[in-house]
Motif scaffolding. Structure first.
Motif, short mmCIF file in Angstrom:
data_model
loop_
_atom_site.label_atom_id
_atom_site.label_comp_id
_atom_site.label_asym_id
_atom_site.label_seq_id
_atom_site.Cartn_x
_atom_site.Cartn_y
_atom_site.Cartn_z
N LYS A 168 50.48 37.45 41.09
CA LYS A 168 50.05 38.62 41.86
C LYS A 168 50.46 39.91 41.16
CE LYS A 168 50.19 36.22 46.22
NZ LYS A 168 51.08 35.85 47.31
N THR A 169 51.66 39.90 40.55
CA THR A 169 52.10 41.12 39.88
C THR A 169 51.30 41.38 38.61
OG1 THR A 169 53.80 40.13 38.48
CG2 THR A 169 54.44 40.71 40.72
N LEU A 170 50.57 40.37 38.12
CA LEU A 170 49.73 40.56 36.94
C LEU A 170 48.36 41.10 37.34
CD1 LEU A 170 50.50 37.23 35.06
CD2 LEU A 170 51.37 39.48 34.50
N GLY A 171 48.15 41.28 38.63
CA GLY A 171 46.90 41.86 39.09
C GLY A 171 45.99 40.91 39.83
N ALA A 172 46.50 39.73 40.19
CA ALA A 172 45.64 38.75 40.86
C ALA A 172 45.68 38.96 42.37
CB ALA A 172 46.09 37.34 40.51
N SER A 173 44.51 39.14 42.98
CA SER A 173 44.43 39.23 44.43
C SER A 173 44.48 37.82 45.00
CB SER A 173 43.14 39.92 44.85
OG SER A 173 42.06 39.09 44.48
N ASP A 176 41.74 35.69 43.65
CA ASP A 176 41.96 35.23 42.28
C ASP A 176 42.97 34.10 42.26
OD1 ASP A 176 40.34 37.25 41.17
OD2 ASP A 176 41.96 38.70 41.36
N LYS A 180 41.52 30.79 40.84
CA LYS A 180 41.86 30.64 39.41
C LYS A 180 43.11 29.80 39.21
CE LYS A 180 39.47 34.52 37.54
NZ LYS A 180 39.27 35.86 37.98
N TYR B 73 49.05 43.17 43.70
CA TYR B 73 48.07 43.13 42.61
C TYR B 73 47.53 44.51 42.24
CZ TYR B 73 44.02 43.45 45.80
OH TYR B 73 43.09 43.86 46.71
N PHE B 98 45.02 36.12 31.18
CA PHE B 98 44.84 36.04 32.63
C PHE B 98 44.76 37.42 33.27
CE2 PHE B 98 46.64 35.79 36.95
CZ PHE B 98 45.78 34.86 37.51
N LEU B 102 41.47 40.00 34.88
CA LEU B 102 41.50 40.55 36.23
C LEU B 102 41.41 42.06 36.20
CD1 LEU B 102 44.41 38.39 37.61
CD2 LEU B 102 42.00 38.11 38.10
N ASN B 103 42.00 42.64 35.13
CA ASN B 103 42.09 44.09 35.08
C ASN B 103 40.91 44.73 34.36
OD1 ASN B 103 44.80 45.10 36.23
ND2 ASN B 103 45.27 43.21 35.12
N LYS B 106 39.16 47.35 36.17
CA LYS B 106 39.95 48.52 36.53
C LYS B 106 40.27 49.39 35.32
CE LYS B 106 42.13 45.40 39.71
NZ LYS B 106 43.30 44.55 39.70
N ARG B 155 51.96 37.85 28.53
CA ARG B 155 51.10 37.86 29.71
C ARG B 155 51.34 39.12 30.54
NH1 ARG B 155 51.83 32.86 33.72
NH2 ARG B 155 53.89 33.79 33.76
N ALA B 156 52.59 39.57 30.56
CA ALA B 156 52.91 40.79 31.30
C ALA B 156 52.45 42.03 30.52
CB ALA B 156 54.40 40.86 31.57
N VAL B 159 48.51 43.58 30.50
CA VAL B 159 47.93 44.47 31.51
C VAL B 159 48.35 45.92 31.26
CG1 VAL B 159 47.82 42.66 33.24
CG2 VAL B 159 49.80 44.14 33.19
#
Lengths: 267, 400
Positions: A168-173, A176, A180, B73, B98, B102-103, B106, B155-156, B159
């Motif tokens: 979630k902190t990586l942007g997944a709602s 997702d 996913k 998110y 990943f 997602l981003n 945005k 991975r962090a 974004v």
């Protein structure tokens, strides 16, 4: 080799297990002793037999489709939205497992009857559940979905919660995360759940018979056909259908066990 | 420029107050650490910042924008935890990409203009920086813990966050991977200009990496500042204990002479029977220790003295002592010496019954022919002695 206590123990457990397996296999396969390949093949040509099997397949396929659509959200709520009422939800969703299928069929028959306000509402809106295929789908759904939900929930439970939080902190709602991560990681559980609920639904008799009204070609599913043929004394036909049903169960049980083992070895 | 501001955060679990009015400010481009023992709410703090947990009270302000009501998110505050937590259904490159996928939508809406910051780094660039090129097609179960942790970092980074939150990122790594990942984190901070908030219970991580440290104790920020300063001059006895300052002596100020840059403390020696160092008014006996002048003390005031074990000097018998090592000289016996991974840890008991812990390099221990039971002369440099007020409450110690 000396006969010590451990060896006696091994021999005992093996003998008991073997006796049980042998009895079970004999009982189930016993029906084939009373037929011949010739009779079996002759009955296979009967259109009525294929009608009932095809109907069973069609209805149970609809049942597992609905299971898939409503079962995943239910499993999600049970697994991820733990709250004070999740215990209650868990009980309610597992209730059909312990209730007699006959009782479930009976309850649906009464509730959906024209004398009942709920049934009246549906009938007034043109949806009939009593003595119709959709009625069969409804009862089979009630009976088979706990199997699906429980297996999928177990599969969801085994997913690392910290990993989901991190995603979630990586942007997944939440969407997702579900599509996913959770679902891809639960493929085995979902397939095992589908196999289990399908075999449950295709073999379901008591509740189905209650609501079906046993109308030939419309609501006569394969298990009902077995009963009907038996009551007419047409054993060769009953044996043929029963044999086919048994082979189907064996096949789906195989799928279930295979994917169930994979769930355990994957995590 | 202030990047992240935490204002008066409160959080309780089942009536147990875990965070009690936390205030933090993190500057852009810095590595900051929150240090504290396990179970002090450090991880809870990070979870509140990234939105996994909701605070009971208080505000989280990122880039001058209140993000209290944003879901995690939407916050762009990626977390790196003690385990790599890679997605097992994806290979390394899919794991790294990943967040990027997602981003993607945005991208354009993120306001990064004028920040001297590249918009997004490609997965290839990031993998190169972290030294994990070549692992693209491997699955998480096929790579080592150290590599996995670097993938987790990648991975962090993908974004392109302003800040990365790290929760004990080294605690599961072996010593070699630990040193590598530490260096990588420094590089990331410098080259990509990404701020880092690190949570750790290992003071080495703090000293090694951070520009600023916060000490979290009993749900409050007890001390903050540059790690070296905090370590050398803890503002309260609690902090000193928490940081593992080993030589803490109780005493009373007996003389102040600002003109000569001098302050004198009469130190109560450790009583054999009491476990804690406690100044006893009745016992007049004590040792006078001289220290550099430090403000805000009065004669007769009870204080604690803290000396870091590596700052105590064992005098060599064969050499003429230079001026600073003539200060605060004691003669004592080595009562124990333990070989730790890098240093010798020596306990010395002076004739006055003063017990001191000393850290010296192993080669020095050998060159000086030290052994348990040997009598040596030690010196406490005046500049190495840090005075702590005895009756200092936690609240007073938060530096403004």
């Amino acid at each position: 080799m000396p006969l010590n206590k451990n060896r006696i123990f091994d021999i005992l457990v093996y003998i008991i297990s073997f006796l049980f397996f042998a009895t079970l296999i004999l009982l189930l396969s016993g029906i084939f002793f009373q037929t011949s390949i010739h009779l079996f093949m002759k009955e296979l040509k009967d259109a009525g037999l294929w009608n009932s099997i095809f109907l069973s397949f069609k209805l149970s396929f609809i049942v597992i489709l609905i299971n898939l659509i409503i079962g995943i959200p239910i499993a999600y709520v049970l697994s991820f939205k733990k709250s004070k009422i999740s215990f209650l939800l868990d009980i309610i969703s597992a209730l059909p497992l312990t209730t007699s299928p006959l009782v479930i069929g009976f309850a649906v028959l009464i509730t959906m009857g024209s004398l009942n306000p709920i049934g009246k509402f549906f009938i007034d809106n043109g949806i009939k559940f009593v003595f119709t295929p959709q009625g069969i789908v409804l009862v089979q759904l009630i009976i088979s979905f706990p199997f699906f939900v429980n297996i999928v929930k177990t599969s969801f439970d085994s997913i690392n919660r910290k990993m989901l939080d991190l995603s979630k902190t990586l942007g997944a709602s939440s969407f997702d995360v579900l599509f996913k991560i959770i679902i891809p990681l639960s493929y085995n559980g979902i397939i095992a759940g589908l196999a289990m609920s399908w075999s449950r639904s295709i073999g379901e008799y008591a509740a189905t018979q209650m609501i079906s009204g046993v109308i030939p070609k419309i609501t006569e599913t394969a298990p009902i056909e077995v009963f009907v043929k038996t009551s007419y004394g047409n054993y060769p036909a009953a044996i043929t259908i029963a044999g086919i049903l048994m082979i189907i169960s064996l096949f789906f049980l195989g799928i279930f066990k295979y994917f169930n083992y994979k769930i355990k070895t994957n995590v | 420029m202030k990047l992240l501001e935490i204002k008066n955060i409160n959080k309780s679990f089942l009536n147990k107050k875990v965070l009690d009015g936390i205030n933090l400010e993190i500057e852009s481009g810095e590595i900051s650490s929150i240090f504290g023992y396990s179970g002090e709410g450090k991880s809870t703090m990070l979870k509140i910042i990234c939105g996994i947990l909701k605070q009971d009270r208080g505000d989280v302000i990122l880039n001058a924008k209140n993000i209290n009501n944003l879901e995690s998110y939407e916050r762009r505050t990626p977390l790196v935890m003690d385990e790599p937590l890679l997605f097992p259904n994806m290979n390394v490159i899919e794991n790294i990409e990943f967040g990027l996928k997602l981003n993607l939508n945005k991208r354009n809406s993120i306001n990064n203009i004028g920040k001297n910051k590249k918009l997004f780094y490609s997965p290839k660039e990031i993998m190169e920086l972290l030294g994990i090129t070549g692992l693209e097609k491997r699955y998480p179960s096929e790579i080592s813990m150290g590599q996995a942790q670097r993938v987790s970092l990648a991975r962090a980074l993908i974004v392109n966050p302003d800040i990365i939150l790290m929760d004990e990122p080294f605690s599961n790594l072996d010593i070699i991977s630990k040193i590598k990942v530490r260096r990588l984190i420094k590089d990331i901070n410098r080259e990509l200009k990404i701020s880092i908030l690190l949570v750790t219970h290992d003071i080495e991580d703090v000293v090694n990496l951070s520009d600023k440290m916060f000490i979290l104790n009993n749900g409050k920020i007890q001390d903050s500042g540059h790690p070296k300063e905090v370590l050398k001059k803890p503002s309260s006895i609690d902090t000193a204990f928490l940081l593992g300052t080993e030589n803490i002596l109780g005493g009373v100020i007996s003389g102040i002479d600002p003109d000569n840059n001098l302050i004198k403390i009469k130190v109560k020696v450790r009583n054999e029977n009491t476990e804690y160092i406690e100044y006893n008014k009745k016992a007049d006996a004590g040792v006078i220790i001289e220290a550099d002048f430090q403000g805000n003390f009065e004669i007769g005031e009870q204080v604690f003295l803290a000396v870091r074990p590596e700052e105590i000097i064992i005098l060599r018998e064969d050499r003429q002592a230079s001026k600073p090592v003539r200060e605060n000289r004691f003669s004592g016996k080595i009562i124990s010496s333990i070989f730790t991974s890098r240093m010798m840890e020596i306990s010395i008991k002076s004739e006055e019954n003063l017990e001191l812990k000393v850290l010296i390099p192993f080669h020095a221990y050998e060159v000086m022919h030290l052994f348990e039971g040997k009598t040596v002369n030690v010196s406490l440099k005046k500049s190495s002695i840090h005075l702590i007020k005895k009756k200092k409450t936690v609240k007073d110690s938060i530096s403004p």
